[in-house]
Write a protein that holds these residues in place. Structure first.
Motif, PDB file in Angstrom:
ATOM      1  N   VAL A  21       0.847  -1.202   0.000  1.00  0.00           N
ATOM      2  CA  VAL A  21       0.000   0.000   0.000  1.00  0.00           C
ATOM      3  C   VAL A  21       0.878   1.247   0.000  1.00  0.00           C
ATOM      4  N   LEU A  22       1.930   1.228   0.791  1.00  0.00           N
ATOM      5  CA  LEU A  22       2.829   2.378   0.883  1.00  0.00           C
ATOM      6  C   LEU A  22       3.465   2.689  -0.473  1.00  0.00           C
ATOM      7  N   ARG A  23       3.841   1.649  -1.214  1.00  0.00           N
ATOM      8  CA  ARG A  23       4.490   1.856  -2.515  1.00  0.00           C
ATOM      9  C   ARG A  23       3.511   2.261  -3.610  1.00  0.00           C
ATOM     10  N   LYS A  24       2.301   1.697  -3.585  1.00  0.00           N
ATOM     11  CA  LYS A  24       1.390   1.875  -4.728  1.00  0.00           C
ATOM     12  C   LYS A  24       0.334   2.957  -4.547  1.00  0.00           C
ATOM     13  N   ALA A  25       0.001   3.289  -3.329  1.00  0.00           N
ATOM     14  CA  ALA A  25      -1.068   4.267  -3.094  1.00  0.00           C
ATOM     15  C   ALA A  25      -0.478   5.637  -2.789  1.00  0.00           C
ATOM     16  N   GLU A  26      -1.246   6.630  -3.101  1.00  0.00           N
ATOM     17  CA  GLU A  26      -0.859   7.985  -2.715  1.00  0.00           C
ATOM     18  C   GLU A  26      -1.436   8.236  -1.327  1.00  0.00           C
ATOM     19  N   CYS A  27      -0.549   8.375  -0.364  1.00  0.00           N
ATOM     20  CA  CYS A  27      -0.971   8.515   1.034  1.00  0.00           C
ATOM     21  C   CYS A  27      -0.533   9.861   1.587  1.00  0.00           C
ATOM     22  N   SER A  28      -1.285  10.314   2.561  1.00  0.00           N
ATOM     23  CA  SER A  28      -0.866  11.512   3.285  1.00  0.00           C
ATOM     24  C   SER A  28       0.376  11.169   4.094  1.00  0.00           C
ATOM     25  N   GLU A  29       1.068  12.197   4.561  1.00  0.00           N
ATOM     26  CA  GLU A  29       2.264  11.963   5.383  1.00  0.00           C
ATOM     27  C   GLU A  29       1.917  11.181   6.644  1.00  0.00           C
ATOM     28  N   LYS A  30       0.768  11.489   7.232  1.00  0.00           N
ATOM     29  CA  LYS A  30       0.341  10.789   8.442  1.00  0.00           C
ATOM     30  C   LYS A  30       0.107   9.312   8.147  1.00  0.00           C
ATOM     31  N   ALA A  31      -0.585   9.012   7.049  1.00  0.00           N
ATOM     32  CA  ALA A  31      -0.831   7.616   6.678  1.00  0.00           C
ATOM     33  C   ALA A  31       0.482   6.914   6.334  1.00  0.00           C
ATOM     34  N   GLN A  32       1.354   7.617   5.633  1.00  0.00           N
ATOM     35  CA  GLN A  32       2.654   7.040   5.281  1.00  0.00           C
ATOM     36  C   GLN A  32       3.429   6.670   6.541  1.00  0.00           C
ATOM     37  N   GLY A  33       3.410   7.546   7.519  1.00  0.00           N
ATOM     38  CA  GLY A  33       4.077   7.257   8.788  1.00  0.00           C
ATOM     39  C   GLY A  33       3.467   6.051   9.487  1.00  0.00           C
ATOM     40  N   SER A  34       2.162   5.927   9.418  1.00  0.00           N
ATOM     41  CA  SER A  34       1.480   4.778  10.029  1.00  0.00           C
ATOM     42  C   SER A  34       1.877   3.479   9.339  1.00  0.00           C
ATOM     43  N   PHE A  35       1.919   3.488   8.003  1.00  0.00           N
ATOM     44  CA  PHE A  35       2.320   2.285   7.279  1.00  0.00           C
ATOM     45  C   PHE A  35       3.768   1.911   7.572  1.00  0.00           C
ATOM     46  N   GLU A  36       4.633   2.909   7.669  1.00  0.00           N
ATOM     47  CA  GLU A  36       6.036   2.639   8.016  1.00  0.00           C
ATOM     48  C   GLU A  36       6.147   2.039   9.414  1.00  0.00           C
ATOM     49  N   LEU A  37       5.331   2.518  10.322  1.00  0.00           N
ATOM     50  CA  LEU A  37       5.309   1.969  11.679  1.00  0.00           C
ATOM     51  C   LEU A  37       4.846   0.504  11.659  1.00  0.00           C
ATOM     52  N   ILE A  38       3.806   0.207  10.906  1.00  0.00           N
ATOM     53  CA  ILE A  38       3.300  -1.170  10.793  1.00  0.00           C
ATOM     54  C   ILE A  38       4.383  -2.076  10.224  1.00  0.00           C
ATOM     55  N   ILE A  39       5.057  -1.635   9.182  1.00  0.00           N
ATOM     56  CA  ILE A  39       6.124  -2.431   8.562  1.00  0.00           C
ATOM     57  C   ILE A  39       7.234  -2.691   9.573  1.00  0.00           C
ATOM     58  N   GLY A  40       7.613  -1.678  10.314  1.00  0.00           N
ATOM     59  CA  GLY A  40       8.666  -1.838  11.324  1.00  0.00           C
ATOM     60  C   GLY A  40       8.273  -2.788  12.434  1.00  0.00           C
ATOM     61  N   GLU A  41       7.046  -2.679  12.906  1.00  0.00           N
ATOM     62  CA  GLU A  41       6.588  -3.550  13.990  1.00  0.00           C
ATOM     63  C   GLU A  41       6.450  -4.997  13.522  1.00  0.00           C
ATOM     64  N   ALA A  42       6.013  -5.205  12.283  1.00  0.00           N
ATOM     65  CA  ALA A  42       5.941  -6.563  11.730  1.00  0.00           C
ATOM     66  C   ALA A  42       7.343  -7.161  11.653  1.00  0.00           C
ATOM     67  N   GLY A  43       8.318  -6.347  11.287  1.00  0.00           N
ATOM     68  CA  GLY A  43       9.713  -6.803  11.263  1.00  0.00           C
ATOM     69  C   GLY A  43      10.211  -7.179  12.652  1.00  0.00           C
ATOM     70  N   LYS A  44       9.805  -6.405  13.648  1.00  0.00           N
ATOM     71  CA  LYS A  44      10.195  -6.721  15.034  1.00  0.00           C
ATOM     72  C   LYS A  44       9.613  -8.061  15.471  1.00  0.00           C
ATOM     73  N   LEU A  45       8.342  -8.315  15.127  1.00  0.00           N
ATOM     74  CA  LEU A  45       7.729  -9.604  15.458  1.00  0.00           C
ATOM     75  C   LEU A  45       8.500 -10.748  14.810  1.00  0.00           C
ATOM     76  N   ASP A  46       8.875 -10.577  13.565  1.00  0.00           N
ATOM     77  CA  ASP A  46       9.638 -11.604  12.862  1.00  0.00           C
ATOM     78  C   ASP A  46      10.972 -11.854  13.568  1.00  0.00           C
ATOM     79  N   LYS A  47      11.629 -10.801  14.011  1.00  0.00           N
ATOM     80  CA  LYS A  47      12.911 -10.954  14.717  1.00  0.00           C
ATOM     81  C   LYS A  47      12.723 -11.653  16.060  1.00  0.00           C
ATOM     82  N   ILE A  48      11.665 -11.330  16.778  1.00  0.00           N
ATOM     83  CA  ILE A  48      11.387 -11.982  18.060  1.00  0.00           C
ATOM     84  C   ILE A  48      11.204 -13.480  17.851  1.00  0.00           C
TER      85      ILE A  48
END
Length: 77
Positions: A21-48
């Motif tokens: 969604v982050l790559r293909k959709a045009e998002c507001s800065e707030k939405a972009q930040g939220s998607f980046e946060l989701i991606i980061g947290e999913a990565g943390k779960l994978d590392k755990i």
């Protein structure tokens, strides 16, 4: 399916979907930040999960299967 798979699979899907969604959709800065946060947290779960699996592999000799009856001394193995 192991516990690791049950955590890792949904986290991977969530992270990949947010990334798409982050790559293909045009998002507001707030939405972009939220998607980046989701991606980061999913990565943390994978590392755990990976760290937990590595810990179990390194300590596998310390664990053995035992029924609750055996644990409480009600039966012998």
């Amino acid at each position: 399916m192991t516990l690791a798979d049950r955590v890792r699979n949904p986290a991977s899907v969530i992270g990949a979907t947010a990334n798409r969604v982050l790559r293909k959709a045009e998002c507001s800065e707030k939405a972009q930040g939220s998607f980046e946060l989701i991606i980061g947290e999913a990565g943390k779960l994978d590392k755990i999960v990976k760290d937990f699996q590595d810990m179990l592999k390194s300590r596998q000799a310390l664990f053995h299967y035992e029924t609750s009856a055996e644990s409480y001394g009600m039966c012998s193995p």
